[in-house]
Design a protein around this motif. Structure first.
Motif, PDB file in Angstrom:
ATOM      1  N   SER A 205      -4.551  11.751   4.323  1.00  0.00           N
ATOM      2  CA  SER A 205      -4.570  10.519   3.537  1.00  0.00           C
ATOM      3  C   SER A 205      -4.167   9.311   4.369  1.00  0.00           C
ATOM      4  O   SER A 205      -3.402   9.415   5.331  1.00  0.00           O
ATOM      5  CB  SER A 205      -3.620  10.633   2.338  1.00  0.00           C
ATOM      6  N   GLY A 207      -2.883   5.042   4.002  1.00  0.00           N
ATOM      7  CA  GLY A 207      -2.271   4.085   3.097  1.00  0.00           C
ATOM      8  C   GLY A 207      -2.366   2.664   3.596  1.00  0.00           C
ATOM      9  O   GLY A 207      -3.268   2.318   4.365  1.00  0.00           O
ATOM     10  N   SER A 233      -3.788   6.192  -0.619  1.00  0.00           N
ATOM     11  CA  SER A 233      -2.704   5.763  -1.499  1.00  0.00           C
ATOM     12  C   SER A 233      -3.232   4.704  -2.461  1.00  0.00           C
ATOM     13  O   SER A 233      -4.317   4.144  -2.280  1.00  0.00           O
ATOM     14  CB  SER A 233      -1.553   5.184  -0.679  1.00  0.00           C
ATOM     15  N   ARG A 234      -2.431   4.403  -3.481  1.00  0.00           N
ATOM     16  CA  ARG A 234      -2.845   3.385  -4.441  1.00  0.00           C
ATOM     17  C   ARG A 234      -3.013   2.025  -3.770  1.00  0.00           C
ATOM     18  O   ARG A 234      -3.939   1.277  -4.094  1.00  0.00           O
ATOM     19  CB  ARG A 234      -1.812   3.285  -5.566  1.00  0.00           C
ATOM     20  N   GLN A 247      -8.009   8.547  -4.697  1.00  0.00           N
ATOM     21  CA  GLN A 247      -6.599   8.164  -4.787  1.00  0.00           C
ATOM     22  C   GLN A 247      -5.718   9.359  -5.123  1.00  0.00           C
ATOM     23  O   GLN A 247      -5.994  10.110  -6.054  1.00  0.00           O
ATOM     24  CB  GLN A 247      -6.405   7.090  -5.851  1.00  0.00           C
ATOM     25  N   GLY A 249      -1.926  10.346  -6.286  1.00  0.00           N
ATOM     26  CA  GLY A 249      -0.731   9.743  -6.849  1.00  0.00           C
ATOM     27  C   GLY A 249      -0.666   9.876  -8.351  1.00  0.00           C
ATOM     28  O   GLY A 249      -1.523  10.502  -8.982  1.00  0.00           O
ATOM     29  N   ALA A 262       0.051  12.486   5.805  1.00  0.00           N
ATOM     30  CA  ALA A 262       0.109  11.121   5.286  1.00  0.00           C
ATOM     31  C   ALA A 262       0.195  10.142   6.453  1.00  0.00           C
ATOM     32  O   ALA A 262       1.126  10.222   7.269  1.00  0.00           O
ATOM     33  CB  ALA A 262       1.317  10.965   4.374  1.00  0.00           C
ATOM     34  N   ILE A 265       1.558   5.675   5.098  1.00  0.00           N
ATOM     35  CA  ILE A 265       1.935   5.696   3.680  1.00  0.00           C
ATOM     36  C   ILE A 265       3.455   5.675   3.596  1.00  0.00           C
ATOM     37  O   ILE A 265       4.131   6.541   4.171  1.00  0.00           O
ATOM     38  CB  ILE A 265       1.375   6.943   2.976  1.00  0.00           C
ATOM     39  N   HIS A 271       3.111   7.677  -5.215  1.00  0.00           N
ATOM     40  CA  HIS A 271       2.307   8.538  -4.348  1.00  0.00           C
ATOM     41  C   HIS A 271       2.909   9.942  -4.273  1.00  0.00           C
ATOM     42  O   HIS A 271       2.188  10.941  -4.356  1.00  0.00           O
ATOM     43  CB  HIS A 271       2.212   7.942  -2.945  1.00  0.00           C
TER      44      HIS A 271
END
Length: 320
Positions: A205, A207, A233-234, A247, A249, A262, A265, A271
């Motif tokens: 992921s 971020g 991430s958002r 997304q 989370g 990650a 992030i 998350h």
């Protein structure tokens, strides 16, 4: 030994991995009886038998594809009446949890959602859940009726356990509500060649630290070198850098892979709620005080633009 109903998630006969995990868990508490519905249901039998299904109840009808959810609930209710199982197991997808909730209401039973483990107990199956943004682990059981339990993908390793896989035709009478919500069209999702996010064994992921949509190619390259799914991430999604469908989370998707990486992030609670049950967590962040480091198994303090490409090249070299 008591029988355990397992709802089969398949696409035209191709059984999806979470169903095979359910069969593994079902064998801990009884004899798995699979329920395969819709087009290609008969084609699932060999795979289900290979992974422990002693019996496969099948029913093919156009209603399963033409209408939403309720026809499948009708069929599971019919299977419940035919088998009188010790439990009903369903994968924890959005649709799976709706099916499970409707079924539990119909048969007057309790429901447990998003279990991450399952074991036999003296008074019925005991489910392990990760709750309050994965801050606590609980063990619980249903005290009324037949337990209906949804299980998160990647909660158990898929294990082959050849069984009889005896095929029986399930008799289903659809309710008046079954045709209430009709599917009027479908748009195939564009394939990326990567695993489905919620089912992937490895998730990579990105971020806020990725700093732009154009830079997500770095995250994708690492994911592709590992055969992983890509998450975001958002913050990255809200910025328009990556699709909302990716997304991870509290307001996105919950994942529980064997490995979660990650990158950039910070690790805000929003998350963490979506990935904290991952088996091994690795983080790359240049902020040594980032909250994500409180959670990880392995942390790298560094610029992801330096670290991630080197990691990708090292993985390629080792696979090479």
């Amino acid at each position: 030994m008591a029988e355990v109903l397992v709802y089969v998630d398949h696409v035209d006969g191709a059984v999806r991995k979470p169903t095979l995990e359910l069969l593994t868990l079902a064998r801990r508490i009884g004899e798995p009886v699979a329920v395969a519905l819709g087009n290609g249901a008969g084609d699932t039998v060999a795979t289900l038998a290979e992974h422990g299904a002693v019996k496969v109840l099948t029913h093919e009808a156009a209603e399963y594809a033409d209408y939403l959810v309720v026809p499948k609930v009708d069929a599971l209710q019919a299977a419940h009446e035919a088998v009188s199982p010790a439990a009903v197991l369903v994968a924890s997808s959005a649709e799976g949890k709706e099916i499970a909730a409707r079924l539990a209401l119909r048969i007057g039973s309790g429901i447990i959602t998003d279990a991450v483990d399952l074991e036999a107990g003296d008074e019925g199956p005991v489910a392990t859940q990760s709750v309050f943004a994965a801050g606590y682990t609980t063990k619980s059981r249903v005290s009324k009726g037949t337990p209906v339990i949804t299980v998160k993908p990647n909660s158990a390793a898929v294990e082959a356990a050849p069984a009889a896989g005896a095929v029986e035709s399930l008799s289903v009478t659809f309710s008046a509500q079954a045709t209430g919500t009709k599917v009027t069209g479908r748009t195939p999702r564009e394939s990326t060649g990567r695993p489905e996010l919620t089912e992937a064994a490895i998730v990579v992921s990105g971020g806020r630290g990725v700093n732009g949509a154009e830079n997500f190619s770095i995250i994708e390259a690492l994911a592709d070198s590992l055969g992983a799914a890509v998450g975001a991430s958002r913050a990255a999604v809200d910025a328009g850098w990556y699709p909302h469908t990716n997304q991870v989370g509290q307001t996105g998707k919950s994942v529980s892979p064997q490995l979660y990486i990650a990158n950039g992030i910070s690790g805000a609670i929003q998350h963490r709620a979506g990935m904290q049950t991952s088996k091994t967590i690795v983080a790359v962040n240049k902020d040594a005080e980032a909250p994500i480091f409180e959670l990880v198994d392995f942390g790298v303090v560094g610029d992801l633009f330096d670290v991630v490409p080197q990691l990708t090249e090292e993985i390629k070299a080792r696979k090479g």
